[in-house]
Design an enzyme around this catalytic site. Structure first.
Site, mmCIF file in Angstrom:
data_model
loop_
_atom_site.group_PDB
_atom_site.id
_atom_site.type_symbol
_atom_site.label_atom_id
_atom_site.label_comp_id
_atom_site.label_asym_id
_atom_site.label_seq_id
_atom_site.Cartn_x
_atom_site.Cartn_y
_atom_site.Cartn_z
ATOM 1 N N ASN B 79 0.800 -1.220 0.000
ATOM 2 C CA ASN B 79 0.000 0.000 0.000
ATOM 3 C C ASN B 79 0.836 1.274 0.000
ATOM 4 O OD1 ASN B 79 -1.496 -2.143 2.073
ATOM 5 N ND2 ASN B 79 -2.753 -1.375 0.385
ATOM 6 N N ILE B 87 1.224 6.949 0.019
ATOM 7 C CA ILE B 87 0.545 6.018 0.915
ATOM 8 C C ILE B 87 -0.923 5.917 0.531
ATOM 9 C CG2 ILE B 87 -0.006 5.488 3.321
ATOM 10 C CD1 ILE B 87 2.247 7.584 4.021
ATOM 11 N N CYS B 88 -1.414 4.687 0.438
ATOM 12 C CA CYS B 88 -2.842 4.512 0.167
ATOM 13 C C CYS B 88 -3.536 4.197 1.484
ATOM 14 C CB CYS B 88 -3.047 3.377 -0.834
ATOM 15 S SG CYS B 88 -4.748 3.154 -1.310
ATOM 16 N N LEU B 89 -4.146 5.208 2.093
ATOM 17 C CA LEU B 89 -4.775 5.018 3.398
ATOM 18 C C LEU B 89 -6.006 5.927 3.481
ATOM 19 C CD1 LEU B 89 -4.404 3.594 6.140
ATOM 20 C CD2 LEU B 89 -3.123 5.585 6.911
#
Ligand SMILES: [Zn+2]
Ligand SMILES: [Zn+2]
Ligand SMILES: [Zn+2]
Ligand SMILES: [Zn+2]
Ligand SMILES: [Zn+2]
Ligand SMILES: [Zn+2]
Ligand SMILES: [Zn+2]
Lengths: 569, 194
Positions: B79, B87-89
């Site tokens: 991620n 960042i994939c959040l």
């Protein structure tokens, strides 16, 4: 419910009503939906002409109507479920403004619905009676009067609330489902908080979103797509033709919201519109006529016959048209000039033939497309012109004419009707080209009718309004309009039925009578010089009445002189 | 305008329990809109033992808009982009709330290191490897942690000194260290591979 909640609710209603009922909301005892259509009757005669022609299966809603309906729905839910108007509004939005769906879900499982929407009926957070409270966003402490809470009781200072709500509203329609800023909380933040804490500008925006949601989330309503028009159309689903005409006089297909395209179906229209995107056709053209230079990628047109391609300066790259390989590889090593090994082997595998065949087809299809497109576009612009003329007629000429002929404008409605018919004809005609383009090559009968229609229809479209021989003109025009209308309605019906029940012969005999009648008006200006002898003969066979020789008006059997121009039969 | 009063409070609050959480936030310069966060790699993961630096930029609307965060330390994770550190959040996007803090965001990133979500990948290559060959993934992630997340406390001159002592010419050592941003492990790797 504890007493505090009740207080809260009571406040809701007050602030809500103040904001929503002020100003332009419209009250009416009229329960009849049709009432909405006649709100601006006096200002717009043209609507009536269209309305009378078809049974309406839709309702035009102006902004006030929409607000009123929204208010009514909220009132109803609020009363039946004994909840605040604010809560009712959030419930309705969640269930796409379907009153019956709200009822159903609520009575099936109230807790579940409350949770989903964020309507708490109690809170565990006990607000302090006095002292200071820390804001959950800026972490500063404030006296109680500077702190606000949603139903959940999580305290934020008014400054942070305002920023929170403002950020959400400026982010888009998601603000309609705003929740408490504490991520685990989920309590809804509704219009009452917005009214309390947002700026006027943002309140306006919020209300706009609420109004839009009422139309856009509702299965039965859509906005009129005409630029600058604020009306919406409510459609009786499952009631036939999707064509609707707005107060603004824009006609569109309620189903696909493209411009009205009867008799062509939505799928064909969307295909056609896609097709019209210049890009895809350009690609086809390049595919058919040129190849990109393998070196510099500029498209090179083939020089007839010769496979030896030389790119334009400064590139001057030499390559083989068939395989795009470098020309110098095509010498003795590949079996002499003009012999392309890769082409030969590809041909043996059948790969070459396929791509060359596709190239050929693309070229043919391009020519065919151009034929239909040009005609489609011409009718499109003719229609625009007719619309502009109609507008001019309504705003300027009609008043002048009324004065000159000493007739009230209402008596001159037939002229507007004629123009509307012309506009409508252009529209139908235009779409027959999209229809024609997609007709399979084999279906000769349909193609013939299309070509026939194409030719015939053009003769109707040269009529021009004139003030000479006024009565003659009127009667002729009225007759012509109705003839044209009949013809077009038949055509449209035939096309809609996929022509299964219409053969080419039937179609052309049907058109011949109207063609003759229309012949009277041929030629520029249409000054009523020509008579309609040809048309009268065939039409007088009609058992329902007789067509006047002088003016073509269709009189009932019972009268012996024309009701329009008083000529004897 | 960024609410600097709140940011100041956040920094104090976060650095108070740094000994417990290991998480810290510090301004990059005097300007409080540009910060650097530090999180320890979670124990029991391929990131254990590493110290990961996060670049933090605060937008004007902070805290009503989410902080912009990306890894400054290279990291091998489904991620997180192995190229850019993006960042994939969700809480850094639509799930952000002004009631959240930088520390909560960094804790969430730390949790992401513990529990990758390969079905919503930021780095497709890493995610593929995670799903198809976890062993290789784990050893790559570990190797990256060793290489990039364990910066020694040496100053730049000491690093130069150390590498020169290993037999590399000083000029080359300096230029190589510059290319890899002073990372001695990476510099050594580069120097060895020629
Ligand atoms: Zn605050
Ligand atoms: Zn809350
Ligand atoms: Zn409209
Ligand atoms: Zn349609
Ligand atoms: Zn070239
Ligand atoms: Zn060749
Ligand atoms: Zn007559």
């Amino acid at each position: 419910m504890d007493s505090e909640d009740d207080m809260h609710d009571a406040n809701d209603v007050d602030s809500y009503e103040e904001d929503y009922y002020s100003g332009d909301a419209m009250y009416s005892d009229d329960d009849d939906d049709a009432g909405y259509e006649f709100l601006d009757n006096d200002s717009d005669d043209s609507d009536d002409a269209l309305v009378s022609r078809q049974q309406k299966n839709y309702t035009i809603l102006k902004e006030d109507d929409i607000r009123q309906r929204q208010e009514d729905d909220i009132t109803r839910i609020s009363a039946v479920l004994s909840i605040s108007r604010d809560s009712a509004c959030m419930l309705l939005r969640r269930f796409n403004w379907s009153v019956s769906n709200v009822h159903e879900a609520w009575f099936a499982n109230e807790d579940k619905v409350r949770k989903a929407v964020g309507l708490l009926d109690k809170t565990d957070i006990k607000p302090p009676k006095a002292g200071e409270v820390a804001c959950g966003i800026c972490f500063e402490s404030y006296p109680l009067d500077k702190i606000s809470t949603a139903a959940c009781g999580h305290p934020f200072c008014n400054t942070c609330w305002t920023a929170y709500i403002s950020t959400s509203i400026n982010d888009g329609p998601g603000c309609l489902t705003l929740r408490c800023a504490i991520p685990s909380c989920g309590a809804a933040v509704g219009v009452d908080m917005v009214n309390m804490l947002a700026s006027d500008e943002e309140k306006k925006k919020y209300r706009r979103y609420l109004l839009r949601s009422y139309i856009e989330d509702n299965r039965k309503t859509k906005w009129c797509p005409a630029p600058g028009c604020d009306c919406a159309i409510e459609f009786d689903l499952g009631s036939g033709s999707y064509d609707v005409t707005c107060h603004c006089s824009y006609s569109f297909c309620w189903n696909c919201t493209e411009e009205a395209h009867r008799p062509v179906d939505c799928e064909t229209v969307s295909k056609w519109i896609m097709k019209n995107s210049a890009e895809s056709e350009n690609m086809n053209w390049i595919l058919a006529n040129s190849k990109p230079c393998p070196k510099c990628k500029r498209p090179i047109e083939k020089n007839q016959g010769c496979m030896h391609m030389t790119c334009n300066p400064p590139c001057k790259y030499e390559f083989c048209w068939l395989c795009l390989g470098q020309w110098s590889d095509h010498g003795e090593r590949t079996g002499g000039f003009y012999a392309c090994n890769r082409y030969e082997s590809a041909k043996q595998e059948g790969a070459y033939d396929e791509s060359e065949r596709r190239r050929e087809m693309a070229k043919n299809s391009l020519e065919r497309y151009t034929h239909y497109y040009e005609r489609w576009a011409t009718n499109q612009s003719s229609r625009q012109k007719a619309l502009a003329d109609l507008h001019q007629m309504q705003t300027v000429h009609l008043a002048k004419l009324s004065e000159k002929q000493c007739q009230p404008e209402t008596q001159l409605k037939f002229i507007i009707e004629a123009w509307l018919q012309i506009v409508e004809c252009r529209r139908v005609l235009k779409w027959t080209y999209a229809y024609g383009y997609y007709l399979p090559e084999q279906e000769h009968a349909k193609r013939q009718l299309h070509q026939c229609a194409e030719k015939e229809l053009h003769t109707y479209l040269n009529e021009d309004a004139s003030q000479d021989e006024f009565n003659n003109f009127r009667t002729k025009l009225a007759g012509l309009t109705s003839v044209t209308r009949n013809y077009f309605e038949n055509l449209v019906r035939a096309l809609e039925n996929g022509l299964s029940d219409v053969d080419a012969h039937g179609a052309s005999s049907k058109t011949s009578s109207s063609k003759n009648a229309a012949g009277t008006s041929k030629g520029k200006g249409g000054k009523g010089k020509a008579s309609s002898k040809g048309g009268a003969a065939s039409r007088n066979d009609d058992s329902t009445g007789w067509s006047c020789d002088q003016c073509t008006y269709m009189n009932p059997k019972t009268v012996t002189s024309c009701q329009m121009c008083h000529t004897s039969r | 305008m960024v609410d600097f009063g709140r940011v100041q409070k956040e920094l104090q609050e976060c650095n108070k329990d740094i000994n417990v959480s290991g998480i810290s936030v510090n301004p990059k310069s005097d300007n409080l809109t540009s910060l650097i966060g530090t999180i320890p790699g979670p124990i029991g993961t391929p990131y254990e033992g590493g110290t990961f630096k996060i670049d933090i930029d605060l937008p004007d609307g902070y805290p009503f808009e989410p902080p912009r965060m990306k890894f400054a330390t290279k990291v091998w994770h489904p991620n997180i982009s192995s190229q850019s550190g993006a960042i994939c959040l969700d809480i850094l996007k639509d799930q952000w709330s002004p009631a959240l803090t930088l520390k909560v965001a960094l804790l969430s990133i730390q949790a992401l290191l513990s529990a990758p979500q390969p079905n919503d990948p930021q780095d497709a290559v890493v995610a593929q490897q995670y799903l198809k060959d976890y062993q290789t993934f784990a050893s790559t992630a570990h190797y990256w942690t060793e290489s990039f997340a364990k910066t020694s406390s040496l100053g730049i001159e000491e690093k130069v000194q150390k590498l020169v002592e290993m037999g590399f010419p000083e000029g080359l050592v300096r230029s190589t260290l510059e290319v890899v941003d002073g990372d001695e492990n990476l510099a050594l790797e580069k120097l060895c591979s020629g």
